[in-house]
Each structure stands twice: as C-alpha cells, then as structure tokens.
Design a protein around this motif. Sequence first.
Motif, mmCIF file in Angstrom:
data_model
loop_
_atom_site.group_PDB
_atom_site.id
_atom_site.type_symbol
_atom_site.label_atom_id
_atom_site.label_comp_id
_atom_site.label_asym_id
_atom_site.label_seq_id
_atom_site.Cartn_x
_atom_site.Cartn_y
_atom_site.Cartn_z
ATOM 1 N N UNK A 4 0.836 -1.211 0.000
ATOM 2 C CA UNK A 4 0.000 0.000 0.000
ATOM 3 C C UNK A 4 0.868 1.258 0.000
ATOM 4 N N UNK A 5 1.941 1.240 0.774
ATOM 5 C CA UNK A 5 2.842 2.385 0.809
ATOM 6 C C UNK A 5 3.527 2.545 -0.542
ATOM 7 N N UNK A 6 3.934 1.439 -1.148
ATOM 8 C CA UNK A 6 4.571 1.493 -2.463
ATOM 9 C C UNK A 6 3.620 2.069 -3.505
ATOM 10 N N UNK A 7 2.340 1.681 -3.434
ATOM 11 C CA UNK A 7 1.336 2.229 -4.352
ATOM 12 C C UNK A 7 1.199 3.731 -4.158
ATOM 13 N N UNK A 8 1.177 4.168 -2.904
ATOM 14 C CA UNK A 8 1.060 5.598 -2.611
ATOM 15 C C UNK A 8 2.251 6.363 -3.205
ATOM 16 N N UNK A 9 3.441 5.816 -3.024
ATOM 17 C CA UNK A 9 4.648 6.458 -3.564
ATOM 18 C C UNK A 9 4.597 6.481 -5.094
ATOM 19 N N UNK A 10 4.148 5.382 -5.697
ATOM 20 C CA UNK A 10 4.044 5.311 -7.161
ATOM 21 C C UNK A 10 3.026 6.316 -7.706
ATOM 22 N N UNK A 11 1.947 6.544 -6.957
ATOM 23 C CA UNK A 11 0.895 7.466 -7.392
ATOM 24 C C UNK A 11 1.229 8.933 -7.106
ATOM 25 N N UNK A 12 2.274 9.167 -6.329
ATOM 26 C CA UNK A 12 2.600 10.517 -5.873
ATOM 27 C C UNK A 12 2.785 11.526 -7.010
ATOM 28 N N UNK A 13 3.559 11.216 -8.067
ATOM 29 C CA UNK A 13 3.740 12.223 -9.125
ATOM 30 C C UNK A 13 2.415 12.647 -9.759
ATOM 31 N N UNK A 14 1.543 11.674 -10.036
ATOM 32 C CA UNK A 14 0.257 11.982 -10.664
ATOM 33 C C UNK A 14 -0.650 12.767 -9.707
ATOM 34 N N UNK A 15 -0.672 12.364 -8.434
ATOM 35 C CA UNK A 15 -1.606 12.963 -7.471
ATOM 36 C C UNK A 15 -1.101 14.275 -6.878
ATOM 37 N N UNK A 16 0.221 14.462 -6.819
ATOM 38 C CA UNK A 16 0.766 15.650 -6.138
ATOM 39 C C UNK A 16 1.599 16.549 -7.046
ATOM 40 N N UNK A 17 1.959 16.044 -8.224
ATOM 41 C CA UNK A 17 2.750 16.850 -9.141
ATOM 42 C C UNK A 17 4.255 16.670 -9.012
ATOM 43 N N UNK A 18 4.691 15.919 -7.993
ATOM 44 C CA UNK A 18 6.128 15.682 -7.803
ATOM 45 C C UNK A 18 6.338 14.254 -7.299
ATOM 46 N N UNK A 19 7.534 13.745 -7.541
ATOM 47 C CA UNK A 19 7.894 12.428 -7.010
ATOM 48 C C UNK A 19 8.290 12.570 -5.540
ATOM 49 N N UNK A 20 8.374 11.464 -4.844
ATOM 50 C CA UNK A 20 8.797 11.480 -3.442
ATOM 51 C C UNK A 20 10.162 12.141 -3.310
ATOM 52 N N UNK A 21 11.088 11.819 -4.222
ATOM 53 C CA UNK A 21 12.435 12.400 -4.150
ATOM 54 C C UNK A 21 12.393 13.912 -4.329
ATOM 55 N N UNK A 22 11.528 14.388 -5.220
ATOM 56 C CA UNK A 22 11.393 15.841 -5.417
ATOM 57 C C UNK A 22 10.827 16.512 -4.167
ATOM 58 N N UNK A 23 9.855 15.859 -3.536
ATOM 59 C CA UNK A 23 9.288 16.420 -2.294
ATOM 60 C C UNK A 23 10.335 16.444 -1.180
#
Length: 180
Positions: A4-23
């Motif tokens: 579930x956490x991996x899915x959240x991280x994978x969806x981050x760019x689409x849902x938030x506009x940035x990847x986890x690394x960018x955040x």
Amino acid sequence: MDPALQTMISNMPEKTGKSLEEWKALLKTRAFAKHSEAVNFLKKDHGVTHGFANTIVHLSKEENSSSDDLLTNQYKGKEHLLPVFEKVKAFVSDLGQDVNIVPKKTTVSFVRKKQFALISPATKTRLDLGLKLPGYPTTNRLENSGPFGTMCTHRVRLEQPEDIDKELKDWLRDAYSHAG
C-alpha cells in the motif's frame, strides 16, 4: 516495503505533481521544528492532501528506515504482539483498494481519504487501536481516545489475535466508511 505504501509512492507524481524524491528535496530547503509544520507547509503552500503530506514528511525523516525497520523497532521486545498487528492489518487491507498503510516511528496509520485508524504497541502486553468514529458513544471496550488525543475518537485495547472479533471488525468497517 508495504504494498500500500509502495502504491502511494508510485501514485505521488500523478496525485501531487512531484515524485517522493522531489518532495524530499523541497523539504530539505527549509527547517521545520515540528512534523506538523512540514505537513502544513506541503498542504497550504503546495496543495498536497493530508495523507500524502504526512507520508512525505515521515519518509523524508526516516530516509534510512524501511517500513520493515519501523515495525521491527516498534515491536522490539514485544514480538509476541505481532500476530495481533498482522491480523488487524490483514483485515484493514481487505476493506478496499484505497487503504494506505503508513508505518511511522511509533504507530502504523490506516488511511483512506483521511486516517481512520492507527495502531501502536502501548505496553509490553498490549496494543492500542485508535479509531475515528465520530458520534459513537464510549463503552467499556470502545474507550475514549486516550493517548491518541484528537487523532482518533476512540481506543480499543488488544492483547491477542482473538480480540479481533466481529464487533471490532464492524468498528473498523465503520471507521473506514466514514473516511471515504
């Protein structure tokens, strides 16, 4: 890593506009005294939803800690409570594909659109399960939120896998429904 956490991280760019690394890189440009300050910064200044903001801040703080490390540390000396946690986690995971399981330093949050439950080893013999059940009365078993404060409305004490019974599952289902 928890799926579930991996899915959240994978969806981050689409849902938030940035990847986890960018955040993470963005958070490093500022100093925050408290976790909540960083979460509020992401929410107010960047329009990130609470669930993503909270996860980004936690993962930026715990860069060197995997979900497994976080759980190992929570249950150190309390390994006999892991079957109770695993039974709750399995049930919650089956509630819907939109459940995100977010391990933190001292708790594991269960999040839909917002957090609906969290679990934490409270003592060497007990887990506390916090539930967000607005309007529900307290009972002998469904207690006041106690140490969870405003994060939850109620708390249930769990000591063994058998404590995850029909009544508790109904409460978890209701909390999940309210969070959607």
